[in-house]
Design an enzyme around this catalytic site. Structure first.
Site, short mmCIF file in Angstrom:
data_model
loop_
_atom_site.label_atom_id
_atom_site.label_comp_id
_atom_site.label_asym_id
_atom_site.label_seq_id
_atom_site.Cartn_x
_atom_site.Cartn_y
_atom_site.Cartn_z
N SER A 70 0.82 -1.20 0.00
CA SER A 70 0.00 0.00 0.00
C SER A 70 0.86 1.26 0.00
O SER A 70 0.35 2.35 -0.24
CB SER A 70 -0.86 0.01 1.26
OG SER A 70 -0.02 0.04 2.39
N TYR A 104 -4.23 0.41 3.86
CA TYR A 104 -5.04 -0.74 3.46
C TYR A 104 -5.68 -1.40 4.70
O TYR A 104 -6.76 -1.98 4.59
CB TYR A 104 -4.16 -1.78 2.75
CG TYR A 104 -4.03 -1.59 1.26
CD1 TYR A 104 -4.44 -0.42 0.62
CD2 TYR A 104 -3.48 -2.60 0.47
CE1 TYR A 104 -4.30 -0.28 -0.75
CE2 TYR A 104 -3.34 -2.46 -0.90
CZ TYR A 104 -3.76 -1.30 -1.51
OH TYR A 104 -3.64 -1.16 -2.87
N CYS A 129 2.87 -7.12 1.50
CA CYS A 129 1.88 -6.45 2.34
C CYS A 129 1.12 -7.55 3.08
O CYS A 129 0.55 -8.45 2.44
CB CYS A 129 0.94 -5.66 1.43
SG CYS A 129 -0.51 -5.00 2.26
N ASN A 130 1.16 -7.51 4.39
CA ASN A 130 0.48 -8.54 5.18
C ASN A 130 -1.02 -8.48 5.00
O ASN A 130 -1.70 -9.49 4.99
CB ASN A 130 0.82 -8.38 6.66
CG ASN A 130 2.27 -8.70 6.96
OD1 ASN A 130 2.59 -9.80 7.37
ND2 ASN A 130 3.16 -7.74 6.72
N THR A 131 -1.54 -7.25 4.87
CA THR A 131 -2.99 -7.07 4.75
C THR A 131 -3.49 -7.80 3.51
O THR A 131 -4.47 -8.54 3.57
CB THR A 131 -3.31 -5.56 4.71
OG1 THR A 131 -2.68 -4.93 5.83
CG2 THR A 131 -4.79 -5.31 4.76
N CYS A 176 3.39 -6.31 9.76
CA CYS A 176 3.07 -5.28 8.76
C CYS A 176 4.42 -4.86 8.21
O CYS A 176 5.35 -4.61 8.97
CB CYS A 176 2.36 -4.10 9.42
SG CYS A 176 2.23 -2.65 8.34
N HIS A 231 5.53 -2.27 7.07
CA HIS A 231 6.02 -0.95 7.48
C HIS A 231 6.83 -1.03 8.78
O HIS A 231 7.70 -0.19 9.03
CB HIS A 231 4.84 0.02 7.74
CG HIS A 231 4.25 0.58 6.49
ND1 HIS A 231 3.45 -0.16 5.64
CD2 HIS A 231 4.34 1.82 5.95
CE1 HIS A 231 3.08 0.62 4.63
NE2 HIS A 231 3.59 1.82 4.79
#
Ligand code: DGL
Length: 271
Positions: A12, A43, A74-76, A188, A190
Site C-alpha cells: 500500500s 489498506y 503487504c500482510n494485509t 506489517c 512498514h
C-alpha cells in the site's frame, strides 16, 4: 517461467521496501518492479471486498508489465491471498512470517502486531494452524502505526506512543496466560522500518521480520522452476507509486535501495 522477467512487489505504500531491500541484497541479479498504492494507504482500514478488488487490479497491472512472479509485500493483502487471481506464482509475506516464527520457536506464545484487517482476517493463525498447534499468536491490531511510519514517522514521541499502544496489550495478555512473551512478529511490512526504535523500547523482545523468510521461499521457487535471471546486463529496479512521490524518494534514500526509476502511476478502474 520467463527467466529475465522482473519480480513484482505490491504494498500500500513504502512498507514493502523492507522486503525489496532484503531481495536486492540476497538476489542482486534480478530485476524488480515495485507497486506502492500510496493513494489508498492505509489498506489495514479498508474492507476485504475493496482490498480484493485493489489486489487483483494491481496483480493485473504487474502482469501487464511482464513480471515472472509477484510478492505480496503487504500482510494485509497476504491475509486474503486465496481471493486473488494470478497468472504467475504469488508469494505471501504471511507464509514467510510463519516460517520465520517456526525457525525461532517450537512452542508457546508469540506476539504479533499487524494492521486491523490482517488481525481480523486471521491470516497468520490460519497459516500457522496448517503446520503446528504448539504455538499461539497473541495478535494486536493497530489503526495508526503503519500510517505514522508511512508519513515519515514525524514526532518520535508520537511514534513511541503508537508502538506502546500496539505492544503493551500483547505483553499483558501474555502475563494473564502466565507467560512472558519473548518474540514479537512484525506483521506489517512498514514496521521493520522502525525496528530500531522498537528494539530500544523493548530490548528483551526478539523481533521477527517475515522478509527474511520471504527471500528463502522465493529463492526455493526460482531454483525449482529454473527461474533465476541468467542475464548479465544491468539489473533494473523500477518503483511505481500512486501518490506520495516525496515520501517514496526519501525512503528510497534512507533505506539505500537500488532504484533506476521512480514514477507516478494510476490504477485502472480506480479514481
Ligand atoms: N504494509 C502493509 C501491511 O503489511 C499495510 C499497511 C496499511 O496500508 O495499512 O499490512
Amino acid at each position: 517461467m520467463e527467466q529475465n522477467g522482473p519480480i513484482g512487489l505490491i504494498d500500500s505504500g513504502i512498507g514493502g521496501f523492507t522486503v525489496l531491500k532484503e531481495l536486492q541484497m540476497r538476489l542482486p541479479n534480478e530485476n524488480y518492479i515495485y507497486f506502492g498504492d500510496s493513494k489508498r494507504m492505509p489498506y489495514g482500514e479498508r474492507e476485504n471486498e475493496e482490498l480484493i478488488c485493489l489486489g487483483n487490479a494491481i496483480i493485473k497491472n504487474l502482469e501487464g508489465r511482464g513480471v515472472k512472479t509477484i510478492v505480496l509485500a503487504c500482510n494485509t493483502l497476504s491475509s486474503l491471498i486465496s481471493e486473488f487471481t494470478s497468472q504467475v506464482p504469488l508469494f505471501s509475506v504471511i507464509e514467510a512470517g510463519v516460517q520465520e516464527t517456526l525457525s525461532c520457536r517450537e512452542q508457546g506464545l508469540v506476539g504479533l502486531i499487524a494492521t486491523i484487517a490482517t488481525v481480523k482476517n486471521k491470516g497468520y493463525e490460519r497459516e500457522l494452524g496448517l503446520l503446528t498447534t504448539e504455538i499461539e499468536y497473541i495478535a494486536q491490531g493497530t489503526h495508526t502505526l503503519g500510517k505514522v511510519i508511512n508519513d515519515g514517522q514525524g514526532d518520535l514521541k508520537i511514534l513511541k506512543s503508537n508502538i506502546r499502544e500496539a505492544v503493551e496489550p500483547i505483553l499483558l495478555r501474555g502475563v494473564k496466560k502466565g507467560m512472558i512473551i519473548e518474540d514479537l512478529l512484525l506483521g506489517c511490512t512498514h514496521f521493520p522500518i522502525v525496528a530500531g526504535t522498537i528494539r530500544k523500547m523493548y530490548p528483551e523482545l526478539n523481533l521477527i521480520n517475515p522478509a527474511e523468510g520471504l527471500v528463502r521461499l522465493l529463492e526455493e521457487n526460482l531454483q525449482e522452476n529454473d527461474g533465476f535471471n541468467p542475464g548479465e546486463a544491468a539489473f533494473v529496479t523500477q518503483i511505481l507509486t500512486t501518490g506520495d512521490f516525496e515520501i517514496f524518494e526519501n525512503m528510497i534514500s534512507e533505506l539505500e535501495l537500488n532504484c533506476d526509476s521512480l514514477e507516478m502511476t494510476k490504477l485502472k478502474g480506480f479514481a
